[in-house]
Design a protein around this motif. Structure first.
Motif, short mmCIF file in Angstrom:
data_model
loop_
_atom_site.label_atom_id
_atom_site.label_comp_id
_atom_site.label_asym_id
_atom_site.label_seq_id
_atom_site.Cartn_x
_atom_site.Cartn_y
_atom_site.Cartn_z
N MET A 33 0.85 -1.18 0.00
CA MET A 33 0.00 0.00 0.00
C MET A 33 0.89 1.23 0.00
SD MET A 33 -2.92 -1.04 2.75
CE MET A 33 -4.39 -0.37 2.02
N GLN A 34 0.32 2.36 -0.46
CA GLN A 34 1.04 3.63 -0.46
C GLN A 34 0.33 4.62 0.45
OE1 GLN A 34 0.99 4.72 -4.62
NE2 GLN A 34 3.18 4.27 -4.75
N LEU A 35 1.09 5.55 0.99
CA LEU A 35 0.52 6.64 1.77
C LEU A 35 0.26 7.79 0.81
CD1 LEU A 35 -0.23 7.46 4.65
CD2 LEU A 35 2.03 8.45 4.87
N VAL A 36 -1.01 8.15 0.62
CA VAL A 36 -1.38 9.19 -0.34
C VAL A 36 -2.31 10.21 0.31
CG1 VAL A 36 -1.14 7.70 -2.36
CG2 VAL A 36 -3.33 7.87 -1.23
N SER A 37 -2.40 11.36 -0.32
CA SER A 37 -3.33 12.40 0.13
C SER A 37 -4.64 12.20 -0.61
CB SER A 37 -2.74 13.76 -0.18
OG SER A 37 -3.63 14.77 0.21
N VAL A 38 -5.73 12.10 0.15
CA VAL A 38 -7.06 11.88 -0.44
C VAL A 38 -8.01 12.97 0.06
CG1 VAL A 38 -6.74 9.40 -0.65
CG2 VAL A 38 -7.77 10.32 1.42
N PRO A 39 -9.06 13.27 -0.71
CA PRO A 39 -10.04 14.25 -0.23
C PRO A 39 -10.84 13.69 0.93
CG PRO A 39 -10.66 13.38 -2.38
CD PRO A 39 -9.34 12.81 -2.05
N CYS A 40 -11.09 14.55 1.94
CA CYS A 40 -11.85 14.13 3.14
C CYS A 40 -13.22 14.76 3.15
CB CYS A 40 -11.14 14.61 4.39
SG CYS A 40 -10.02 13.47 5.10
N ASP A 41 -13.21 16.03 3.54
CA ASP A 41 -14.42 16.82 3.66
C ASP A 41 -14.24 18.08 2.83
OD1 ASP A 41 -15.18 15.01 5.61
OD2 ASP A 41 -14.40 16.24 7.25
N ALA A 42 -15.31 18.80 2.69
CA ALA A 42 -15.22 20.10 2.01
C ALA A 42 -14.50 21.11 2.90
CB ALA A 42 -16.61 20.60 1.66
N ASP A 43 -14.52 20.88 4.21
CA ASP A 43 -13.92 21.82 5.17
C ASP A 43 -12.42 21.63 5.34
OD1 ASP A 43 -16.48 22.70 5.52
OD2 ASP A 43 -16.80 21.59 7.38
N SER A 44 -11.89 20.45 5.05
CA SER A 44 -10.48 20.19 5.36
C SER A 44 -9.63 20.20 4.10
CB SER A 44 -10.35 18.84 6.06
OG SER A 44 -10.66 17.79 5.16
N GLY A 46 -7.63 17.82 3.33
CA GLY A 46 -7.49 16.45 2.86
C GLY A 46 -7.07 15.56 4.00
N CYS A 47 -6.96 14.30 3.69
CA CYS A 47 -6.54 13.29 4.67
C CYS A 47 -5.39 12.49 4.09
CB CYS A 47 -7.70 12.34 4.99
SG CYS A 47 -9.00 13.07 5.97
N LEU A 48 -4.63 11.89 4.96
CA LEU A 48 -3.62 10.93 4.54
C LEU A 48 -4.23 9.54 4.71
CD1 LEU A 48 -0.36 12.39 6.05
CD2 LEU A 48 -1.15 12.49 3.72
N ALA A 49 -3.99 8.67 3.72
CA ALA A 49 -4.59 7.35 3.75
C ALA A 49 -3.63 6.33 3.17
CB ALA A 49 -5.89 7.34 2.97
N PHE A 50 -3.73 5.08 3.66
CA PHE A 50 -3.04 3.95 3.06
C PHE A 50 -3.95 3.45 1.95
CE2 PHE A 50 -1.13 3.09 7.44
CZ PHE A 50 0.07 3.68 7.11
N CYS A 51 -3.47 3.43 0.70
CA CYS A 51 -4.31 3.03 -0.43
C CYS A 51 -3.66 1.91 -1.22
CB CYS A 51 -4.55 4.20 -1.37
SG CYS A 51 -5.55 5.51 -0.65
N ASP A 52 -4.50 0.99 -1.69
CA ASP A 52 -4.10 0.01 -2.70
C ASP A 52 -5.06 0.18 -3.87
OD1 ASP A 52 -6.41 -1.24 -1.87
OD2 ASP A 52 -5.44 -2.99 -1.04
N ALA A 53 -5.15 -0.79 -4.75
CA ALA A 53 -5.98 -0.65 -5.94
C ALA A 53 -7.47 -0.65 -5.62
CB ALA A 53 -5.67 -1.77 -6.92
N GLU A 54 -7.90 -1.29 -4.52
CA GLU A 54 -9.32 -1.42 -4.24
C GLU A 54 -9.86 -0.43 -3.23
OE1 GLU A 54 -7.33 -4.40 -3.71
OE2 GLU A 54 -7.52 -4.79 -5.86
N ALA A 60 -5.35 9.92 9.03
CA ALA A 60 -5.62 11.14 9.79
C ALA A 60 -5.77 12.32 8.85
CB ALA A 60 -4.49 11.41 10.78
N PRO A 61 -6.44 13.37 9.31
CA PRO A 61 -6.47 14.60 8.50
C PRO A 61 -5.06 15.18 8.36
CG PRO A 61 -8.16 14.66 10.19
CD PRO A 61 -7.30 13.47 10.47
N SER A 62 -4.81 15.84 7.24
CA SER A 62 -3.48 16.40 6.97
C SER A 62 -3.05 17.40 8.03
CB SER A 62 -3.45 17.07 5.60
OG SER A 62 -3.68 16.13 4.60
N GLY A 63 -3.99 18.18 8.59
CA GLY A 63 -3.65 19.17 9.61
C GLY A 63 -3.10 18.52 10.87
#
Length: 111
Positions: A33-44, A46-54, A60-63
């Motif tokens: 898995m990779q650690l990537v920045s993903v969209p969370c909420d309209a207010d933040s 973004g979030c950091l997430a462990f992602c694979d293909a599925e 946690a939130p980026s802040g």
């Protein structure tokens, strides 16, 4: 299969988001898995997430990660400063020439 870019775009982002589990952390350590920045909420930002293909497991939130990083830098600075002070005190006690020790410290530090 891995995401090709370290920051996933909205088109590349898998739709399923799950909570972080120990298995996600183990898969990240194995390189599955990779650690990537993903969209969370309209207010933040973004979030950091462990992602694979599925799926993505939100960490946690980026802040929050940014605050922890800055706090870690302060802790590292403090520990290194204490270590330097203790070492400098021991050297000053071992050598009876404090002006020579101070001059050598400034010369070495300026290199």
């Amino acid at each position: 299969p891995r995401l090709s870019s370290p920051v996933a775009s909205a088109a590349q982002q898998p739709q399923k988001v799950v909570s972080l589990t120990p298995a996600s952390a183990v898969a990240f350590a194995r390189g599955e898995m990779q650690l990537v920045s993903v969209p969370c909420d309209a207010d933040s930002d973004g979030c950091l997430a462990f992602c694979d293909a599925e799926e993505c497991a939100v960490v946690a939130p980026s802040g929050v990660v940014q605050r922890l990083k800055v706090g870690g830098y302060f802790a590292l600075w403090f520990l290194l400063s204490v270590g330097y002070s203790i070492t400098n005190k021991r050297v000053t006690n071992a050598l009876p020439c404090p002006w020579s020790v101070a001059t050598a410290t400034v010369v070495v530090g300026s290199l």
